[in-house]
Write a protein that holds these residues in place. Structure first.
Motif, PDB file in Angstrom:
ATOM      1  N   LYS A 109      -8.498  -5.292  37.844  1.00  0.00           N
ATOM      2  CA  LYS A 109      -7.353  -5.688  38.666  1.00  0.00           C
ATOM      3  C   LYS A 109      -6.044  -5.525  37.894  1.00  0.00           C
ATOM      4  O   LYS A 109      -5.028  -5.124  38.473  1.00  0.00           O
ATOM      5  CB  LYS A 109      -7.513  -7.124  39.156  1.00  0.00           C
ATOM      6  N   GLN A 110      -6.047  -5.817  36.595  1.00  0.00           N
ATOM      7  CA  GLN A 110      -4.834  -5.633  35.792  1.00  0.00           C
ATOM      8  C   GLN A 110      -4.376  -4.177  35.849  1.00  0.00           C
ATOM      9  O   GLN A 110      -3.178  -3.913  36.015  1.00  0.00           O
ATOM     10  CB  GLN A 110      -5.088  -6.015  34.332  1.00  0.00           C
ATOM     11  N   ILE A 111      -5.305  -3.258  35.695  1.00  0.00           N
ATOM     12  CA  ILE A 111      -4.941  -1.834  35.762  1.00  0.00           C
ATOM     13  C   ILE A 111      -4.430  -1.494  37.158  1.00  0.00           C
ATOM     14  O   ILE A 111      -3.376  -0.857  37.309  1.00  0.00           O
ATOM     15  CB  ILE A 111      -6.143  -0.937  35.387  1.00  0.00           C
ATOM     16  N   GLU A 112      -5.148  -1.929  38.184  1.00  0.00           N
ATOM     17  CA  GLU A 112      -4.720  -1.647  39.555  1.00  0.00           C
ATOM     18  C   GLU A 112      -3.326  -2.204  39.818  1.00  0.00           C
ATOM     19  O   GLU A 112      -2.486  -1.538  40.432  1.00  0.00           O
ATOM     20  CB  GLU A 112      -5.717  -2.222  40.554  1.00  0.00           C
ATOM     21  N   ASP A 113      -3.047  -3.400  39.332  1.00  0.00           N
ATOM     22  CA  ASP A 113      -1.735  -4.021  39.545  1.00  0.00           C
ATOM     23  C   ASP A 113      -0.605  -3.234  38.882  1.00  0.00           C
ATOM     24  O   ASP A 113       0.510  -3.188  39.396  1.00  0.00           O
ATOM     25  CB  ASP A 113      -1.724  -5.464  39.037  1.00  0.00           C
ATOM     26  N   LEU A 114      -0.884  -2.611  37.739  1.00  0.00           N
ATOM     27  CA  LEU A 114       0.153  -1.834  37.043  1.00  0.00           C
ATOM     28  C   LEU A 114       0.553  -0.585  37.823  1.00  0.00           C
ATOM     29  O   LEU A 114       1.641  -0.047  37.624  1.00  0.00           O
ATOM     30  CB  LEU A 114      -0.318  -1.447  35.640  1.00  0.00           C
ATOM     31  N   PHE A 115      -0.331  -0.119  38.699  1.00  0.00           N
ATOM     32  CA  PHE A 115      -0.041   1.068  39.500  1.00  0.00           C
ATOM     33  C   PHE A 115       0.224   0.720  40.967  1.00  0.00           C
ATOM     34  O   PHE A 115       0.410   1.610  41.793  1.00  0.00           O
ATOM     35  CB  PHE A 115      -1.196   2.069  39.400  1.00  0.00           C
ATOM     36  N   ASN A 116       0.257  -0.576  41.278  1.00  0.00           N
ATOM     37  CA  ASN A 116       0.461  -1.038  42.639  1.00  0.00           C
ATOM     38  C   ASN A 116       1.839  -0.613  43.144  1.00  0.00           C
ATOM     39  O   ASN A 116       2.811  -0.601  42.403  1.00  0.00           O
ATOM     40  CB  ASN A 116       0.315  -2.564  42.701  1.00  0.00           C
ATOM     41  N   TYR A 134       0.827   5.077  30.170  1.00  0.00           N
ATOM     42  CA  TYR A 134      -0.289   4.906  29.223  1.00  0.00           C
ATOM     43  C   TYR A 134      -0.008   3.728  28.290  1.00  0.00           C
ATOM     44  O   TYR A 134      -0.876   2.894  28.041  1.00  0.00           O
ATOM     45  CB  TYR A 134      -0.492   6.160  28.375  1.00  0.00           C
ATOM     46  N   LYS A 135       1.206   3.662  27.756  1.00  0.00           N
ATOM     47  CA  LYS A 135       1.568   2.589  26.826  1.00  0.00           C
ATOM     48  C   LYS A 135       1.559   1.232  27.528  1.00  0.00           C
ATOM     49  O   LYS A 135       1.108   0.234  26.960  1.00  0.00           O
ATOM     50  CB  LYS A 135       2.941   2.854  26.209  1.00  0.00           C
ATOM     51  N   GLU A 136       2.040   1.188  28.760  1.00  0.00           N
ATOM     52  CA  GLU A 136       2.061  -0.069  29.516  1.00  0.00           C
ATOM     53  C   GLU A 136       0.638  -0.596  29.721  1.00  0.00           C
ATOM     54  O   GLU A 136       0.372  -1.785  29.523  1.00  0.00           O
ATOM     55  CB  GLU A 136       2.745   0.154  30.869  1.00  0.00           C
ATOM     56  N   ALA A 153      -2.053   0.186  27.876  1.00  0.00           N
ATOM     57  CA  ALA A 153      -2.611  -0.159  26.562  1.00  0.00           C
ATOM     58  C   ALA A 153      -2.101  -1.514  26.073  1.00  0.00           C
ATOM     59  O   ALA A 153      -2.849  -2.278  25.455  1.00  0.00           O
ATOM     60  CB  ALA A 153      -2.260   0.922  25.548  1.00  0.00           C
ATOM     61  N   ASN A 154      -0.846  -1.841  26.382  1.00  0.00           N
ATOM     62  CA  ASN A 154      -0.252  -3.110  25.946  1.00  0.00           C
ATOM     63  C   ASN A 154      -0.617  -4.280  26.844  1.00  0.00           C
ATOM     64  O   ASN A 154      -0.431  -5.429  26.465  1.00  0.00           O
ATOM     65  CB  ASN A 154       1.261  -2.984  25.847  1.00  0.00           C
ATOM     66  N   SER A 155      -1.118  -3.990  28.043  1.00  0.00           N
ATOM     67  CA  SER A 155      -1.367  -5.050  29.026  1.00  0.00           C
ATOM     68  C   SER A 155      -2.841  -5.404  29.212  1.00  0.00           C
ATOM     69  O   SER A 155      -3.153  -6.526  29.600  1.00  0.00           O
ATOM     70  CB  SER A 155      -0.804  -4.644  30.395  1.00  0.00           C
ATOM     71  N   VAL A 156      -3.735  -4.441  28.970  1.00  0.00           N
ATOM     72  CA  VAL A 156      -5.155  -4.648  29.262  1.00  0.00           C
ATOM     73  C   VAL A 156      -5.948  -4.579  27.972  1.00  0.00           C
ATOM     74  O   VAL A 156      -6.089  -3.519  27.365  1.00  0.00           O
ATOM     75  CB  VAL A 156      -5.664  -3.588  30.275  1.00  0.00           C
ATOM     76  N   GLU A 157      -6.486  -5.710  27.561  1.00  0.00           N
ATOM     77  CA  GLU A 157      -7.258  -5.775  26.321  1.00  0.00           C
ATOM     78  C   GLU A 157      -8.569  -5.007  26.458  1.00  0.00           C
ATOM     79  O   GLU A 157      -9.268  -5.107  27.473  1.00  0.00           O
ATOM     80  CB  GLU A 157      -7.554  -7.234  25.981  1.00  0.00           C
ATOM     81  N   GLY A 158      -8.877  -4.189  25.457  1.00  0.00           N
ATOM     82  CA  GLY A 158     -10.134  -3.470  25.423  1.00  0.00           C
ATOM     83  C   GLY A 158     -10.162  -2.175  26.218  1.00  0.00           C
ATOM     84  O   GLY A 158     -11.207  -1.546  26.337  1.00  0.00           O
ATOM     85  N   VAL A 159      -9.015  -1.754  26.761  1.00  0.00           N
ATOM     86  CA  VAL A 159      -8.977  -0.528  27.543  1.00  0.00           C
ATOM     87  C   VAL A 159      -9.033   0.697  26.642  1.00  0.00           C
ATOM     88  O   VAL A 159      -8.498   0.702  25.530  1.00  0.00           O
ATOM     89  CB  VAL A 159      -7.724  -0.464  28.459  1.00  0.00           C
ATOM     90  N   ILE A 160      -9.723   1.738  27.105  1.00  0.00           N
ATOM     91  CA  ILE A 160      -9.752   3.027  26.417  1.00  0.00           C
ATOM     92  C   ILE A 160      -9.113   4.029  27.366  1.00  0.00           C
ATOM     93  O   ILE A 160      -9.534   4.161  28.516  1.00  0.00           O
ATOM     94  CB  ILE A 160     -11.203   3.452  26.093  1.00  0.00           C
ATOM     95  N   SER A 161      -8.095   4.732  26.893  1.00  0.00           N
ATOM     96  CA  SER A 161      -7.422   5.753  27.701  1.00  0.00           C
ATOM     97  C   SER A 161      -8.017   7.114  27.365  1.00  0.00           C
ATOM     98  O   SER A 161      -8.169   7.456  26.213  1.00  0.00           O
ATOM     99  CB  SER A 161      -5.923   5.767  27.407  1.00  0.00           C
TER     100      SER A 161
END
Length: 97
Positions: free
Chosen positions: A42-49, A84-86, A88-96
């Protein structure tokens, strides 16, 4: 080499490759992998909402990880890298990818 310096060199190289291979503005496909956790997805989805993104998710075979693909129109490589930076800084444990 520090992780921060390595990261900046990666983004610099990516910026150059994106300028060379794509006419901007253009659609861009982001791919992220996160531990399967509804809050992280949901954190990732919210960043692109509200950006007109098409978001798809797929769990790994064992359900340990989830792939999140985000396809949207971006104005230039700097905007791509900023997102990408947003993430990486917002979602812990994410791999881009």
């Amino acid at each position: 080499m520090s992780p921060q310096k390595k990261s900046e060199e990666f983004y610099k190289k990516l910026r150059g490759q994106l300028y060379e291979t794509t006419n901007w503005p253009s659609e861009y496909l982001y791919k992220f992998i996160v531990p399967t956790d509804a809050n992280k997805i949901k954190q990732i989805e919210d960043l692109f909402n509200n950006l007109g993104a098409v978001i798809t998710t797929k769990e790994s075979g064992k359900g340990t990880y989830t792939s999140v693909s985000v396809n949207l129109q971006m104005k230039d490589p700097d905007a791509v890298i900023a997102k990408y930076k947003e993430v990486a800084n917002s979602v812990e444990g994410v791999i881009s990818l």
